[in-house]
Write a protein that holds these residues in place. Sequence first.
Motif, PDB file in Angstrom:
ATOM      1  N   ALA A 141       0.727  -1.268  -0.026  1.00  0.00           N
ATOM      2  CA  ALA A 141      -0.086   0.176  -0.203  1.00  0.00           C
ATOM      3  C   ALA A 141       1.004   1.148   0.066  1.00  0.00           C
ATOM      4  O   ALA A 141       0.459   2.094  -0.725  1.00  0.00           O
ATOM      5  CB  ALA A 141      -1.009  -0.125   1.344  1.00  0.00           C
ATOM      6  N   ILE A 142       2.056   1.363   0.646  1.00  0.00           N
ATOM      7  CA  ILE A 142       2.949   2.309   0.804  1.00  0.00           C
ATOM      8  C   ILE A 142       3.427   2.463  -0.676  1.00  0.00           C
ATOM      9  O   ILE A 142       3.628   3.723  -1.082  1.00  0.00           O
ATOM     10  CB  ILE A 142       4.120   2.311   1.819  1.00  0.00           C
ATOM     11  CG1 ILE A 142       3.233   2.016   3.304  1.00  0.00           C
ATOM     12  CG2 ILE A 142       4.955   3.151   1.730  1.00  0.00           C
ATOM     13  CD1 ILE A 142       4.168   1.702   4.482  1.00  0.00           C
ATOM     14  N   ALA A 143       3.746   1.428  -1.105  1.00  0.00           N
ATOM     15  CA  ALA A 143       4.618   1.463  -2.336  1.00  0.00           C
ATOM     16  C   ALA A 143       3.291   2.082  -3.518  1.00  0.00           C
ATOM     17  O   ALA A 143       4.015   2.974  -4.299  1.00  0.00           O
ATOM     18  CB  ALA A 143       5.017   0.101  -2.738  1.00  0.00           C
ATOM     19  N   LEU A 144       2.214   1.677  -3.470  1.00  0.00           N
ATOM     20  CA  LEU A 144       1.351   2.118  -4.473  1.00  0.00           C
ATOM     21  C   LEU A 144       0.955   3.612  -4.321  1.00  0.00           C
ATOM     22  O   LEU A 144       0.656   4.517  -5.077  1.00  0.00           O
ATOM     23  CB  LEU A 144      -0.040   1.286  -4.227  1.00  0.00           C
ATOM     24  CG  LEU A 144       0.151   0.027  -4.698  1.00  0.00           C
ATOM     25  CD1 LEU A 144      -1.263  -0.929  -4.508  1.00  0.00           C
ATOM     26  CD2 LEU A 144       0.477  -0.001  -5.985  1.00  0.00           C
ATOM     27  N   GLY A 145       1.022   3.878  -2.951  1.00  0.00           N
ATOM     28  CA  GLY A 145       0.988   5.444  -2.502  1.00  0.00           C
ATOM     29  C   GLY A 145       1.964   6.117  -3.123  1.00  0.00           C
ATOM     30  O   GLY A 145       1.702   7.370  -3.813  1.00  0.00           O
ATOM     31  N   GLY A 146       3.211   5.677  -3.130  1.00  0.00           N
ATOM     32  CA  GLY A 146       4.236   6.393  -3.741  1.00  0.00           C
ATOM     33  C   GLY A 146       4.256   6.660  -5.172  1.00  0.00           C
ATOM     34  O   GLY A 146       4.593   7.502  -5.515  1.00  0.00           O
ATOM     35  N   LEU A 147       3.874   5.450  -5.644  1.00  0.00           N
ATOM     36  CA  LEU A 147       3.603   5.532  -7.141  1.00  0.00           C
ATOM     37  C   LEU A 147       2.580   6.623  -7.598  1.00  0.00           C
ATOM     38  O   LEU A 147       2.931   7.248  -8.704  1.00  0.00           O
ATOM     39  CB  LEU A 147       3.365   4.304  -7.842  1.00  0.00           C
ATOM     40  CG  LEU A 147       4.347   3.051  -7.771  1.00  0.00           C
ATOM     41  CD1 LEU A 147       3.837   1.586  -8.158  1.00  0.00           C
ATOM     42  CD2 LEU A 147       5.708   3.547  -8.531  1.00  0.00           C
ATOM     43  N   ALA A 148       1.546   6.873  -7.069  1.00  0.00           N
ATOM     44  CA  ALA A 148       0.460   7.556  -7.342  1.00  0.00           C
ATOM     45  C   ALA A 148       0.790   8.843  -7.282  1.00  0.00           C
ATOM     46  O   ALA A 148       0.597   9.960  -7.710  1.00  0.00           O
ATOM     47  CB  ALA A 148      -0.742   7.417  -6.394  1.00  0.00           C
ATOM     48  N   LEU A 149       1.555   9.229  -5.946  1.00  0.00           N
ATOM     49  CA  LEU A 149       2.296  10.477  -5.726  1.00  0.00           C
ATOM     50  C   LEU A 149       3.435  11.049  -6.937  1.00  0.00           C
ATOM     51  O   LEU A 149       3.462  12.090  -7.391  1.00  0.00           O
ATOM     52  CB  LEU A 149       3.000  10.663  -4.484  1.00  0.00           C
ATOM     53  CG  LEU A 149       3.697  11.912  -4.055  1.00  0.00           C
ATOM     54  CD1 LEU A 149       2.764  13.039  -3.988  1.00  0.00           C
ATOM     55  CD2 LEU A 149       4.401  12.095  -2.997  1.00  0.00           C
ATOM     56  N   ALA A 150       4.241   9.798  -7.398  1.00  0.00           N
ATOM     57  CA  ALA A 150       5.075  10.096  -8.557  1.00  0.00           C
ATOM     58  C   ALA A 150       4.259  10.662  -9.639  1.00  0.00           C
ATOM     59  O   ALA A 150       4.867  11.397 -10.299  1.00  0.00           O
ATOM     60  CB  ALA A 150       6.078   8.907  -8.537  1.00  0.00           C
ATOM     61  N   VAL A 151       3.374   9.994 -10.093  1.00  0.00           N
ATOM     62  CA  VAL A 151       2.764  10.240 -11.074  1.00  0.00           C
ATOM     63  C   VAL A 151       1.885  11.605 -11.119  1.00  0.00           C
ATOM     64  O   VAL A 151       2.181  12.264 -12.294  1.00  0.00           O
ATOM     65  CB  VAL A 151       1.714   9.207 -11.312  1.00  0.00           C
ATOM     66  CG1 VAL A 151       0.606   9.619 -12.696  1.00  0.00           C
ATOM     67  CG2 VAL A 151       2.027   7.847 -11.830  1.00  0.00           C
ATOM     68  N   ALA A 152       1.397  11.947  -9.896  1.00  0.00           N
ATOM     69  CA  ALA A 152       0.866  13.372  -9.709  1.00  0.00           C
ATOM     70  C   ALA A 152       2.056  14.478  -9.991  1.00  0.00           C
ATOM     71  O   ALA A 152       1.678  15.516 -10.507  1.00  0.00           O
ATOM     72  CB  ALA A 152       0.165  13.422  -8.401  1.00  0.00           C
ATOM     73  N   LEU A 153       3.001  14.079  -9.311  1.00  0.00           N
ATOM     74  CA  LEU A 153       3.990  15.261  -9.355  1.00  0.00           C
ATOM     75  C   LEU A 153       4.784  15.398 -10.833  1.00  0.00           C
ATOM     76  O   LEU A 153       5.099  16.273 -11.298  1.00  0.00           O
ATOM     77  CB  LEU A 153       5.119  14.785  -8.382  1.00  0.00           C
ATOM     78  CG  LEU A 153       5.002  15.138  -6.863  1.00  0.00           C
ATOM     79  CD1 LEU A 153       6.135  14.488  -5.999  1.00  0.00           C
ATOM     80  CD2 LEU A 153       4.579  16.478  -6.702  1.00  0.00           C
ATOM     81  N   ALA A 154       4.890  13.985 -11.630  1.00  0.00           N
ATOM     82  CA  ALA A 154       5.256  14.090 -13.043  1.00  0.00           C
ATOM     83  C   ALA A 154       4.492  14.935 -13.727  1.00  0.00           C
ATOM     84  O   ALA A 154       4.778  15.614 -14.657  1.00  0.00           O
ATOM     85  CB  ALA A 154       5.569  12.777 -13.538  1.00  0.00           C
ATOM     86  N   ARG A 155       3.216  14.589 -13.406  1.00  0.00           N
ATOM     87  CA  ARG A 155       2.307  15.525 -14.594  1.00  0.00           C
ATOM     88  C   ARG A 155       2.265  17.154 -14.156  1.00  0.00           C
ATOM     89  O   ARG A 155       2.108  17.904 -15.018  1.00  0.00           O
ATOM     90  CB  ARG A 155       0.884  15.101 -14.191  1.00  0.00           C
ATOM     91  CG  ARG A 155       0.369  13.569 -14.544  1.00  0.00           C
ATOM     92  CD  ARG A 155      -1.124  13.383 -14.109  1.00  0.00           C
ATOM     93  NE  ARG A 155      -2.006  14.054 -14.857  1.00  0.00           N
ATOM     94  CZ  ARG A 155      -3.511  14.102 -14.503  1.00  0.00           C
ATOM     95  NH1 ARG A 155      -3.730  12.978 -13.532  1.00  0.00           N
ATOM     96  NH2 ARG A 155      -4.051  14.659 -15.029  1.00  0.00           N
ATOM     97  N   GLU A 156       2.398  17.283 -12.785  1.00  0.00           N
ATOM     98  CA  GLU A 156       2.475  18.766 -12.552  1.00  0.00           C
ATOM     99  C   GLU A 156       3.813  19.351 -13.179  1.00  0.00           C
ATOM    100  O   GLU A 156       3.795  20.539 -13.619  1.00  0.00           O
ATOM    101  CB  GLU A 156       2.695  18.747 -11.114  1.00  0.00           C
ATOM    102  CG  GLU A 156       2.638  20.445 -10.469  1.00  0.00           C
ATOM    103  CD  GLU A 156       2.459  20.446  -8.889  1.00  0.00           C
ATOM    104  OE1 GLU A 156       3.188  21.261  -8.351  1.00  0.00           O
ATOM    105  OE2 GLU A 156       2.017  19.372  -8.081  1.00  0.00           O
ATOM    106  N   ALA A 157       4.992  18.777 -12.994  1.00  0.00           N
ATOM    107  CA  ALA A 157       6.266  19.348 -13.441  1.00  0.00           C
ATOM    108  C   ALA A 157       6.131  19.393 -14.975  1.00  0.00           C
ATOM    109  O   ALA A 157       6.660  20.354 -15.311  1.00  0.00           O
ATOM    110  CB  ALA A 157       7.296  18.081 -13.245  1.00  0.00           C
ATOM    111  N   PHE A 158       5.739  18.352 -15.609  1.00  0.00           N
ATOM    112  CA  PHE A 158       5.836  18.546 -16.953  1.00  0.00           C
ATOM    113  C   PHE A 158       4.694  19.419 -17.754  1.00  0.00           C
ATOM    114  O   PHE A 158       4.757  19.743 -18.868  1.00  0.00           O
ATOM    115  CB  PHE A 158       5.822  16.973 -17.823  1.00  0.00           C
ATOM    116  CG  PHE A 158       6.878  16.120 -17.440  1.00  0.00           C
ATOM    117  CD1 PHE A 158       8.168  16.520 -18.194  1.00  0.00           C
ATOM    118  CD2 PHE A 158       6.989  15.219 -16.682  1.00  0.00           C
ATOM    119  CE1 PHE A 158       9.423  15.875 -17.881  1.00  0.00           C
ATOM    120  CE2 PHE A 158       8.151  14.340 -16.345  1.00  0.00           C
ATOM    121  CZ  PHE A 158       9.235  15.034 -16.993  1.00  0.00           C
ATOM    122  N   ALA A 159       3.585  19.484 -16.794  1.00  0.00           N
ATOM    123  CA  ALA A 159       2.687  20.521 -17.560  1.00  0.00           C
ATOM    124  C   ALA A 159       2.997  22.064 -17.040  1.00  0.00           C
ATOM    125  O   ALA A 159       2.668  22.551 -18.120  1.00  0.00           O
ATOM    126  CB  ALA A 159       1.094  20.195 -16.543  1.00  0.00           C
ATOM    127  N   GLY A 160       3.913  22.132 -16.326  1.00  0.00           N
ATOM    128  CA  GLY A 160       4.415  23.401 -16.078  1.00  0.00           C
ATOM    129  C   GLY A 160       5.516  23.558 -17.215  1.00  0.00           C
ATOM    130  O   GLY A 160       5.969  24.655 -17.337  1.00  0.00           O
TER     131      GLY A 160
END
Length: 263
Positions: free
Chosen positions: A244-263
């Motif tokens: 569950a921790i690993a899946l939460g980390g992957l979800a956060l990584a995807v969210a931050l990647a979308r934010e970084a590349f959208a900017g």
Amino acid sequence: MIIDAGELALLLLAGVGAGLVGATAGLASLVSYPALLAAGMPPVVANMTNTVAMLGTTAGAAAGARPELTGQWRRLLPLCLITTAGGACGGLVLLLTPADAFTVVVPWLIGGASLVLMAGPRLRRLAEGTEGSEGTEGSERHGIGPGTGAAAFLVGVYGGYFGAAAGVLMLALLTTVWTQSLARTNAAKNIATGTANLVAAVVFSFTGRVLWPAALAVCLGSVVGSWLGSVLVRYLPATPLRIAIALGGLALAVALAREAFAG
């Protein structure tokens, strides 16, 4: 910037949630950082305020995990010295570089750590098998070897710079190299990342950019939440929690990647 009573109450509740998630999963900033942004703070101010506020997570987690920390201090002390040095460097990097300089790298770090955490026991068994074939006991299994020290320093740098999911990075590292229960490793993770956060918080406190009412509200809530989380993790099954921790980390990584590349 003025924070009204209603916003302070919401930040207090966000602190409880952040402490609970942080003590069990290393993802405290997944709750607290967005809450500070929602209160209207600029990203860098929110990041610095969050770093100071997360000191409460360390305090509450240490109080709640005293049984798991027993017998670990001999190897925790050098680990904390390493992460403290890394946290100081990370805090200075934040002050001296553009605010978005690290955003492209961060999602990859979190995503990679989440995958390592998911495969941690298997990687540890492979490492132990290699050590056994050589007829030696690896220093990484019982203490802080050079590889663990270098990786812990980099986690400290990251924790001082940004901090979101630094606990996932540290838990992935310690799960791979230390042979003990997840609850004990999780307790060690909370202390190691907390010391990196401490020195960065001290640095940020002198910048004049920390919004203290918000920091105190989140901090007080996180003390309660992290204490509860440290007690709760004692009774949760290790494998589902780790996944569950690993899946939460992957979800956060995807969210931050979308934010970084959208900017």
